[in-house]
Design a protein around this motif. Structure first.
Motif, PDB file in Angstrom:
ATOM      1  N   HIS A  78       0.782  -1.235   0.000  1.00 46.55           N
ATOM      2  CA  HIS A  78       0.000   0.000   0.000  1.00 46.55           C
ATOM      3  C   HIS A  78       0.819   1.293   0.000  1.00 46.55           C
ATOM      4  O   HIS A  78       0.224   2.377  -0.039  1.00 46.55           O
ATOM      5  CB  HIS A  78      -0.920   0.024   1.233  1.00 46.55           C
ATOM      6  N   ASN A  79       2.138   1.232   0.045  1.00 48.31           N
ATOM      7  CA  ASN A  79       2.912   2.469   0.116  1.00 48.31           C
ATOM      8  C   ASN A  79       2.815   3.251  -1.188  1.00 48.31           C
ATOM      9  O   ASN A  79       3.018   2.699  -2.280  1.00 48.31           O
ATOM     10  CB  ASN A  79       4.374   2.153   0.439  1.00 48.31           C
ATOM     11  N   ALA A  80       2.528   4.544  -1.096  1.00 48.24           N
ATOM     12  CA  ALA A  80       2.327   5.378  -2.287  1.00 48.24           C
ATOM     13  C   ALA A  80       3.640   5.641  -3.020  1.00 48.24           C
ATOM     14  O   ALA A  80       3.674   5.664  -4.258  1.00 48.24           O
ATOM     15  CB  ALA A  80       1.669   6.700  -1.885  1.00 48.24           C
ATOM     16  N   ARG A 242       6.428   9.097  20.855  1.00 53.96           N
ATOM     17  CA  ARG A 242       5.922   7.816  20.372  1.00 53.96           C
ATOM     18  C   ARG A 242       4.801   8.019  19.353  1.00 53.96           C
ATOM     19  O   ARG A 242       4.710   7.292  18.350  1.00 53.96           O
ATOM     20  CB  ARG A 242       5.409   6.972  21.542  1.00 53.96           C
ATOM     21  N   ALA A 243       3.952   8.994  19.587  1.00 48.03           N
ATOM     22  CA  ALA A 243       2.852   9.248  18.660  1.00 48.03           C
ATOM     23  C   ALA A 243       3.372   9.630  17.280  1.00 48.03           C
ATOM     24  O   ALA A 243       2.827   9.197  16.257  1.00 48.03           O
ATOM     25  CB  ALA A 243       1.950  10.355  19.203  1.00 48.03           C
ATOM     26  N   GLN A 244       4.446  10.402  17.241  1.00 46.09           N
ATOM     27  CA  GLN A 244       5.001  10.787  15.943  1.00 46.09           C
ATOM     28  C   GLN A 244       5.580   9.585  15.200  1.00 46.09           C
ATOM     29  O   GLN A 244       5.422   9.460  13.979  1.00 46.09           O
ATOM     30  CB  GLN A 244       6.070  11.864  16.137  1.00 46.09           C
ATOM     31  N   TYR A 245       6.245   8.685  15.907  1.00 45.85           N
ATOM     32  CA  TYR A 245       6.726   7.460  15.263  1.00 45.85           C
ATOM     33  C   TYR A 245       5.561   6.621  14.763  1.00 45.85           C
ATOM     34  O   TYR A 245       5.626   6.021  13.678  1.00 45.85           O
ATOM     35  CB  TYR A 245       7.572   6.643  16.248  1.00 45.85           C
ATOM     36  N   GLU A 246       4.503   6.555  15.538  1.00 52.42           N
ATOM     37  CA  GLU A 246       3.320   5.789  15.128  1.00 52.42           C
ATOM     38  C   GLU A 246       2.689   6.392  13.880  1.00 52.42           C
ATOM     39  O   GLU A 246       2.268   5.668  12.972  1.00 52.42           O
ATOM     40  CB  GLU A 246       2.315   5.742  16.279  1.00 52.42           C
ATOM     41  N   HIS A 247       2.625   7.724  13.799  1.00 45.78           N
ATOM     42  CA  HIS A 247       2.090   8.380  12.605  1.00 45.78           C
ATOM     43  C   HIS A 247       2.966   8.093  11.385  1.00 45.78           C
ATOM     44  O   HIS A 247       2.453   7.896  10.275  1.00 45.78           O
ATOM     45  CB  HIS A 247       2.008   9.889  12.840  1.00 45.78           C
ATOM     46  N   THR A 253       2.871   2.618   5.704  1.00 42.98           N
ATOM     47  CA  THR A 253       2.036   1.478   5.329  1.00 42.98           C
ATOM     48  C   THR A 253       0.789   1.892   4.560  1.00 42.98           C
ATOM     49  O   THR A 253      -0.125   1.083   4.368  1.00 42.98           O
ATOM     50  CB  THR A 253       1.624   0.686   6.584  1.00 42.98           C
ATOM     51  N   GLY A 254       0.737   3.157   4.119  1.00 46.15           N
ATOM     52  CA  GLY A 254      -0.358   3.608   3.270  1.00 46.15           C
ATOM     53  C   GLY A 254      -1.667   3.833   3.987  1.00 46.15           C
ATOM     54  O   GLY A 254      -2.733   3.688   3.385  1.00 46.15           O
ATOM     55  N   GLN A 255      -1.621   4.242   5.249  1.00 47.90           N
ATOM     56  CA  GLN A 255      -2.833   4.458   6.025  1.00 47.90           C
ATOM     57  C   GLN A 255      -2.839   5.865   6.608  1.00 47.90           C
ATOM     58  O   GLN A 255      -1.773   6.427   6.896  1.00 47.90           O
ATOM     59  CB  GLN A 255      -2.931   3.448   7.174  1.00 47.90           C
TER      60      GLN A 255
END
Length: 485
Positions: A78-80, A242-247, A253-255
């Motif tokens: 899914h990666n653009a 951690r939130a920035q790494y999660e984003h 992963t295309g989400q």
């Protein structure tokens, strides 16, 4: 048509086919680059087992993390950015097909109907309809190899585009793995701070109780409270990091970030054994090196295309058709016409434009050859850098582990002394701060080693392999599908 006339017309075609065995311009040879026989920084590096002499395309599975495996599969699907690179590769393939089409003749057809009329001085007039069906065939034999050099150039460009796609995929995979391990390191830090906050809260409670009984001073209470609040502040900072790494993982992963979350895990990761191989293998295992080499081959072929402009173009053409003024008589008694013959075209004077194009093509080749050598040397530098980094970090881990053990023992002894009333809380706070810093340094070093291992794998090419004919003049583009499982 008499046989003699046909023979005269086919003679230029036979001559063209006889001459087509040669192609102007230099044949391609990969530029020489000194790479050495072994890496310099492999001292103390553990050699790989015989069964693991090369990296696998799915190199991330060596970390034995199912969550990381799932994220990698989502990236591939899914990666653009990866989809964009794949589309550019398909575009290069289409250009190669277009270049190959010049080997074949062009066939056309034309159907027309014209109504006309005329009148004289009297009232008499004539009108009629003329219908014509015409077929044309035109072919330019590749006498001097111009088309073959163009196809050679387009093929090398397509192979370079395939390597570019592989380089993009490897870069994205490396970025995802590094981001993932940094996130897991923050998870470990959050667990460390949760335990630390509990310990600091207990220390504050004990100090307040001692102060209420007159055993401790108020300064001890305030020191314990300041230490607790500072730890709270540091723990809160970990949340947005951690939130920035999660984003970042969501985008890779295309989400959309709002639709993605990753639960905390208990460990950071396991450091795998990495087969290094030989420096010469980088020429086949690094997609960016392969892309630079293929672009050098492309530039070399363009020299031949430019030199072919000095020679005449031979075109063989044929026309034929049917003509009649009545549709009903087309099949019965139409008028037939045809023409067949060669044509030679040569530019006699262009003010030096052709020579300038050749000089430009040669300069472009020299520039690309230099770029290829630079890419190889930079690749070797990256591998050497990550080798020495991992080797020294392994030694750092040993000293860090000893420091961590000593810090924990010091904290335990200091807390016992404080409980026995032998020291004030300021001494305890200093030891607790040192212990927390040592624990964080140990986690950071563990994460840095994992990240450096990913960077080394990427520097080695990540298990990608160039096609067997990647260094020659011909061949098909390498397989660019998803890595085998």
């Amino acid at each position: 048509m008499p046989t003699r006339k046909i023979s005269r017309c086919l003679l230029p075609a036979a001559l063209a086919l006889a001459l087509s065995a040669c192609a102007v311009g230099p044949d391609y040879h990969r530029p020489d680059v000194p790479v050495g026989n072994a890496y310099k920084e492999t001292q103390g590096w553990k050699p790989a087992q015989p069964a693991d002499t090369a990296l696998r395309a799915d190199w991330w599975r060596a970390y034995q993390d199912p969550v990381l495996d799932g994220l990698m599969q989502a990236l591939l699907a899914h990666n653009a950015d990866l989809a964009q690179a794949e589309a550019q590769y398909r575009q290069a393939q289409a250009l190669l097909k277009g270049a190959r089409a010049d080997f074949f003749p062009t066939v056309g057809a034309n159907l027309s109907a014209t109504r006309s009329g005329s009148s004289g001085g009297s009232d008499a007039s004539t009108r009629g309809t003329q219908s014509t069906l015409t077929g044309t065939v035109s072919w330019e034999p590749d006498v001097w190899g111009k088309v073959r050099r163009s196809v050679e150039s387009s093929r090398a460009s397509a192979q370079a585009s395939a390597a570019d796609m592989a380089a993009t995929r490897l870069s994205l995979q490396s970025t995802l793995a590094q981001t993932y391990f940094n996130l897991r390191a923050l998870d470990a830090e959050q667990r460390l701070y949760a335990q630390t906050l509990q310990a600091y809260q207990r220390s504050l409670t004990i100090t307040e109780n001692r102060y209420s009984t007159g055993v401790a001073a108020q300064v001890d209470v305030e020191s314990a409270r300041a230490q607790l609040e500072n730890a709270h502040t540091d723990a809160l900072a970990l949340e947005w990091q951690r939130a920035q790494y999660e984003h970042a993982l969501a985008v890779l992963t295309g989400q959309p970030p709002s639709a993605f979350s990753l639960a905390s895990a208990s460990g950071i990761g396991k450091l795998p054994e990495i087969p290094v191989g030989l420096p010469s293998q980088l020429l086949e295992r690094r997609p960016d090196v392969a892309a630079a080499e293929r672009r050098t081959a492309e530039a070399n072929a363009q020299i031949g295309v430019a030199e072919a402009a000095w020679f005449p173009d031979l075109t063989l053409s044929a026309d034929g058709g049917l003509s009649n003024d009545r549709w009903a008589l087309w099949l019965a008694a139409p008028t037939r016409f045809w023409s067949l013959g060669p044509a030679l075209a040569l530019t006699l004077f262009d003010g030096g434009a052709r020579q300038a194009n050749i000089e430009q093509a040669r300069a472009a080749y020299d520039a690309q050859a230099a770029a290829y050598r630079s890419t190889v040397l930079n690749a070797l530098q990256e591998v050497e850098n990550y080798l020495v980094q991992l080797r020294v970090m392994a030694r750092e881990q040993q000293t860090q582990d000893r420091a961590l053990t000593a810090s924990r023992n010091s904290l335990r002894l200091t807390e016992n002394q404080y409980a026995a009333g032998m020291i004030d809380y300021l001494s305890v706070a200093q030891v607790e701060a040192t212990a927390l810093s040592t624990e964080r340094s140990a986690l950071s070093l563990q994460a840095q080693r994992l990240v450096a291992s990913v960077q080394l794998i990427a520097a080695l090419g990540g298990g990608w392999q160039a096609a067997p004919d990647e260094g020659g003049n011909t061949g098909s583009p390498p397989n660019t599908g998803s890595p085998s499982k």
